[in-house]
Design a protein around this motif. Sequence first.
Motif, PDB file in Angstrom:
ATOM      1  N   ALA A   1      39.677  25.593  59.903  1.00 54.92           N
ATOM      2  CA  ALA A   1      40.612  26.542  59.328  1.00 54.92           C
ATOM      3  C   ALA A   1      41.759  26.857  60.283  1.00 54.92           C
ATOM      4  CB  ALA A   1      39.864  27.827  58.949  1.00 54.92           C
ATOM      5  N   ALA A   2      41.507  26.721  61.589  1.00 55.29           N
ATOM      6  CA  ALA A   2      42.549  27.014  62.575  1.00 55.29           C
ATOM      7  C   ALA A   2      43.687  25.996  62.519  1.00 55.29           C
ATOM      8  CB  ALA A   2      41.946  27.041  63.973  1.00 55.29           C
ATOM      9  N   ASP A   3      43.438  24.824  61.915  1.00 56.81           N
ATOM     10  CA  ASP A   3      44.444  23.773  61.865  1.00 56.81           C
ATOM     11  C   ASP A   3      45.294  23.825  60.596  1.00 56.81           C
ATOM     12  OD1 ASP A   3      43.540  22.690  64.274  1.00 56.81           O
ATOM     13  OD2 ASP A   3      41.983  21.549  63.240  1.00 56.81           O
ATOM     14  N   LEU A   4      45.117  24.834  59.763  1.00 58.95           N
ATOM     15  CA  LEU A   4      45.811  24.877  58.489  1.00 58.95           C
ATOM     16  C   LEU A   4      47.317  24.988  58.684  1.00 58.95           C
ATOM     17  CD1 LEU A   4      43.482  27.289  56.475  1.00 58.95           C
ATOM     18  CD2 LEU A   4      43.631  24.809  56.289  1.00 58.95           C
ATOM     19  N   PRO A   5      48.102  24.233  57.875  1.00 58.39           N
ATOM     20  CA  PRO A   5      49.562  24.323  57.981  1.00 58.39           C
ATOM     21  C   PRO A   5      50.078  25.655  57.454  1.00 58.39           C
ATOM     22  CG  PRO A   5      48.941  22.939  56.123  1.00 58.39           C
ATOM     23  CD  PRO A   5      47.676  23.259  56.854  1.00 58.39           C
ATOM     24  N   GLY A   6      51.275  26.022  57.885  1.00 59.32           N
ATOM     25  CA  GLY A   6      51.902  27.244  57.411  1.00 59.32           C
ATOM     26  C   GLY A   6      52.526  27.053  56.043  1.00 59.32           C
TER      27      GLY A   6
ATOM     28  N   ILE B   1      38.917  14.647  49.753  1.00 65.52           N
ATOM     29  CA  ILE B   1      39.816  14.622  50.909  1.00 65.52           C
ATOM     30  C   ILE B   1      39.116  15.250  52.113  1.00 65.52           C
ATOM     31  CG2 ILE B   1      41.953  14.573  49.588  1.00 65.52           C
ATOM     32  CD1 ILE B   1      42.232  17.577  50.063  1.00 65.52           C
ATOM     33  N   PRO B   2      39.242  14.642  53.283  1.00 69.17           N
ATOM     34  CA  PRO B   2      38.501  15.101  54.458  1.00 69.17           C
ATOM     35  C   PRO B   2      39.249  16.163  55.261  1.00 69.17           C
ATOM     36  CG  PRO B   2      39.561  13.030  54.961  1.00 69.17           C
ATOM     37  CD  PRO B   2      39.902  13.340  53.517  1.00 69.17           C
ATOM     38  N   ARG B   3      39.898  17.101  54.571  1.00 72.75           N
ATOM     39  CA  ARG B   3      40.632  18.170  55.239  1.00 72.75           C
ATOM     40  C   ARG B   3      40.294  19.516  54.611  1.00 72.75           C
ATOM     41  NH1 ARG B   3      43.486  14.072  54.731  1.00 72.75           N
ATOM     42  NH2 ARG B   3      44.268  14.612  52.669  1.00 72.75           N
ATOM     43  N   ILE B   4      40.102  20.506  55.445  1.00 74.16           N
ATOM     44  CA  ILE B   4      39.893  21.862  54.970  1.00 74.16           C
ATOM     45  C   ILE B   4      41.218  22.432  54.473  1.00 74.16           C
ATOM     46  CG2 ILE B   4      39.292  24.219  55.668  1.00 74.16           C
ATOM     47  CD1 ILE B   4      36.888  22.465  55.481  1.00 74.16           C
ATOM     48  N   ASN B   5      41.195  23.064  53.321  1.00 72.98           N
ATOM     49  CA  ASN B   5      42.339  23.809  52.824  1.00 72.98           C
ATOM     50  C   ASN B   5      42.027  25.298  52.855  1.00 72.98           C
ATOM     51  OD1 ASN B   5      44.605  22.180  50.637  1.00 72.98           O
ATOM     52  ND2 ASN B   5      43.282  21.148  52.112  1.00 72.98           N
ATOM     53  N   GLY B   6      43.060  26.113  52.787  1.00 70.98           N
ATOM     54  CA  GLY B   6      42.882  27.551  52.868  1.00 70.98           C
ATOM     55  C   GLY B   6      42.491  28.188  51.541  1.00 70.98           C
TER      56      GLY B   6
ATOM     57  N   CYS C   1      42.919  23.611  45.020  1.00 70.77           N
ATOM     58  CA  CYS C   1      42.685  22.243  45.483  1.00 70.77           C
ATOM     59  C   CYS C   1      41.433  21.697  44.829  1.00 70.77           C
ATOM     60  CB  CYS C   1      42.547  22.209  47.013  1.00 70.77           C
ATOM     61  SG  CYS C   1      42.208  20.548  47.683  1.00 70.77           S
ATOM     62  N   VAL C   2      41.566  20.538  44.197  1.00 71.39           N
ATOM     63  CA  VAL C   2      40.452  19.851  43.556  1.00 71.39           C
ATOM     64  C   VAL C   2      40.951  18.464  43.153  1.00 71.39           C
ATOM     65  CG1 VAL C   2      40.935  20.536  41.153  1.00 71.39           C
ATOM     66  CG2 VAL C   2      38.554  20.293  41.902  1.00 71.39           C
ATOM     67  N   ALA C   3      40.056  17.540  42.861  1.00 76.73           N
ATOM     68  CA  ALA C   3      40.452  16.193  42.449  1.00 76.73           C
ATOM     69  C   ALA C   3      41.297  16.235  41.182  1.00 76.73           C
ATOM     70  CB  ALA C   3      39.203  15.335  42.210  1.00 76.73           C
ATOM     71  N   HIS C   4      42.384  15.438  41.170  1.00 81.00           N
ATOM     72  CA  HIS C   4      43.218  15.393  39.965  1.00 81.00           C
ATOM     73  C   HIS C   4      43.765  13.989  39.747  1.00 81.00           C
ATOM     74  CE1 HIS C   4      45.957  17.512  36.948  1.00 81.00           C
ATOM     75  NE2 HIS C   4      44.721  17.871  36.654  1.00 81.00           N
ATOM     76  N   ASN C   5      44.932  13.847  39.114  1.00 77.67           N
ATOM     77  CA  ASN C   5      45.388  12.570  38.576  1.00 77.67           C
ATOM     78  C   ASN C   5      45.853  11.587  39.650  1.00 77.67           C
ATOM     79  OD1 ASN C   5      44.937  13.714  36.106  1.00 77.67           O
ATOM     80  ND2 ASN C   5      47.085  13.939  35.552  1.00 77.67           N
ATOM     81  N   GLY C   6      45.428  10.326  39.507  1.00 74.34           N
ATOM     82  CA  GLY C   6      45.835   9.282  40.427  1.00 74.34           C
ATOM     83  C   GLY C   6      45.876   7.929  39.753  1.00 74.34           C
ATOM     84  N   SER C   7      46.223   6.898  40.525  1.00 77.18           N
ATOM     85  CA  SER C   7      46.318   5.545  39.975  1.00 77.18           C
ATOM     86  C   SER C   7      45.909   4.525  41.019  1.00 77.18           C
ATOM     87  CB  SER C   7      47.746   5.247  39.503  1.00 77.18           C
ATOM     88  OG  SER C   7      48.594   4.973  40.609  1.00 77.18           O
ATOM     89  N   ILE C   8      45.637   3.332  40.542  1.00 74.16           N
ATOM     90  CA  ILE C   8      45.362   2.204  41.424  1.00 74.16           C
ATOM     91  C   ILE C   8      46.636   1.808  42.172  1.00 74.16           C
ATOM     92  CG2 ILE C   8      44.845  -0.279  41.396  1.00 74.16           C
ATOM     93  CD1 ILE C   8      42.412   1.480  41.167  1.00 74.16           C
ATOM     94  N   VAL C   9      46.488   1.433  43.430  1.00 77.46           N
ATOM     95  CA  VAL C   9      47.555   0.769  44.175  1.00 77.46           C
ATOM     96  C   VAL C   9      47.299  -0.728  44.028  1.00 77.46           C
ATOM     97  CG1 VAL C   9      48.652   0.455  46.426  1.00 77.46           C
ATOM     98  CG2 VAL C   9      47.705   2.704  45.794  1.00 77.46           C
ATOM     99  N   PRO C  10      48.214  -1.486  43.409  1.00 77.83           N
ATOM    100  CA  PRO C  10      47.892  -2.858  42.993  1.00 77.83           C
ATOM    101  C   PRO C  10      47.955  -3.897  44.106  1.00 77.83           C
ATOM    102  CG  PRO C  10      50.108  -2.314  42.324  1.00 77.83           C
ATOM    103  CD  PRO C  10      49.533  -1.059  42.910  1.00 77.83           C
ATOM    104  N   VAL C  11      47.081  -3.752  45.087  1.00 80.87           N
ATOM    105  CA  VAL C  11      46.930  -4.805  46.093  1.00 80.87           C
ATOM    106  C   VAL C  11      46.258  -6.014  45.440  1.00 80.87           C
ATOM    107  CG1 VAL C  11      46.842  -3.217  48.042  1.00 80.87           C
ATOM    108  CG2 VAL C  11      44.725  -3.803  46.848  1.00 80.87           C
ATOM    109  N   ILE C  12      46.451  -7.190  46.015  1.00 81.23           N
ATOM    110  CA  ILE C  12      45.881  -8.397  45.403  1.00 81.23           C
ATOM    111  C   ILE C  12      44.355  -8.362  45.473  1.00 81.23           C
ATOM    112  CG2 ILE C  12      45.619 -10.893  45.666  1.00 81.23           C
ATOM    113  CD1 ILE C  12      48.499 -11.125  46.245  1.00 81.23           C
ATOM    114  N   PHE C  13      43.827  -7.939  46.616  1.00 79.95           N
ATOM    115  CA  PHE C  13      42.379  -7.883  46.769  1.00 79.95           C
ATOM    116  C   PHE C  13      41.983  -6.487  47.207  1.00 79.95           C
ATOM    117  CE2 PHE C  13      43.370 -12.366  47.550  1.00 79.95           C
ATOM    118  CZ  PHE C  13      42.549 -12.954  46.604  1.00 79.95           C
TER     119      PHE C  13
END
Length: 497
Positions: A64-69, A379-384, A389-401
């Motif tokens: 918690a001490a590392d939280l951004p302003g 996400i591996p970060r503590i939020n205040g 904060c919770v999982a929400h909308n995303g997409s695939i990044v189209p790498v070949i493999f």
Amino acid sequence: MLATTPQGLRRLRSFGLVGTAALVLSLSAVAPAIASPTTDECVEDIVSTVCLPGGEALTLGASAADLPGVDEIRSSPNLKLIANKPKAGSSATGTNSDIAFQGKYAFSGNYNGFTIYDISNPRDPVEVSIVSCPGSQNDVSVYGDLLFLSTDSPRSDDSCASTGSSATVKESWEGMKIFDISDKRNPRYIKSVETKCGSHTHTLVPGSRGNVYIYVSSYSPSDTFPDCQPPHDLISIIKVPTRTPDQAALISTPVLFPDGGNPTGNYSRTTSGCHDLTAYPLKKLMAGACMGDGILVDIADPENPRVINRVRDTVNFAFWHSATFNQTGTKVVFTDELGGGTGAHCTEADGPTKGANGIYDIVGRGDSRQLVFKSYYKIPRINGPTENCVAHNGSIVPVIFGDIMVQAWYQGGISVFDFTNSSNPREIAWFERGPLSDTSLVTGGAWSSYWYNGYIYSNDIAKGLDVLQMNDWRVLTAKFNRVHELNVQTQPSYWGW
């Protein structure tokens, strides 16, 4: 992760990426090893068995001490904000929601309507038009010259000049709106279709003979709502003739949960409809996040979807929110929107498995295909405590493999993670702003974060449209990919696999 086998090298060469192959091989030699998490507890449910990962590999990585302003921007070195376009016009006071893409345009949904941006220069998005058409949550998608807009709040009528009403009033309207966007500067509203319980989200499923289908997701029925009666274990299907969209009509309301789905009385929310559906037309598959249940659906006949498998997590999933296939259609990432997106759930108290993703492999063939749980990702970060904060909308990044995904986490920011190893997902890039307030919880942050033609576009609820650039060898091949149209809930096969 990108393949470094001889077969993978040959595949890279087949795409003309010999230099990329050499870079991948050289960098993979120095890639750090990552310890795999253990599984130390399994809970058996009537639908599935869920194993809970344990061990130090899932310990949250910041104190918690590392939280951004307030409004302080932080990111990993490989992910940078290159543009921000604040909300304007009638959208300035509304909540930003989903995004769709077509050619050089981005279509930004907002509770007050939608905005069309020219993104031919990603570093300087330009507003082309702002359409005022209030109604939550204004989920948006595009198909050719058509734009589809979800309305999930009772309105006095189906016009864009409507006012708020009550779902207890029979004459109230909720559902789908259709616009002609052939002239991007002057979109034209042409048709509405009312649907049961409104339209919280929708998914386009291409059909044949010039038709497209809209699968409408909605939920939260009540005995007091004339047009949203329980049980509501269904979706609505609208058929749209693309040449005569004014003839769009509701054709069916298939019941996906004839047994009623997940009941009340446990950690998960009752299944009473679906929140979000993602179709993978090439695979003739759809994954559904349906509040209390996750489902796999055969859509070979788009007018008659068939549920072929169902999973449930009564220990860690509170609200099955959305689903994303990997590009080979062999995995699904489900999200849990614990608290509905308004709560602070990236705290030490919630830990690494509440409000997270659930990663499932698809095993078997045909109607015997099953979703098999592999791990959670958060996400591996503590939020205040003032950051929703919770999982929400995303997409695939189209790498070949390999399997890489970019995802919005509201005020938790944006996370890019590698889930090539389904049992050991790991973050490879991130971006976040500090809280909107450090004294009270004010809803904000990234609603949708998607990869489109080499950049990440993110609709921030309060701050507007963000454009980010990721410079990392692991996503290099994705930058060679181009698509003309992207509705993330209609997942393309980027490399034709």
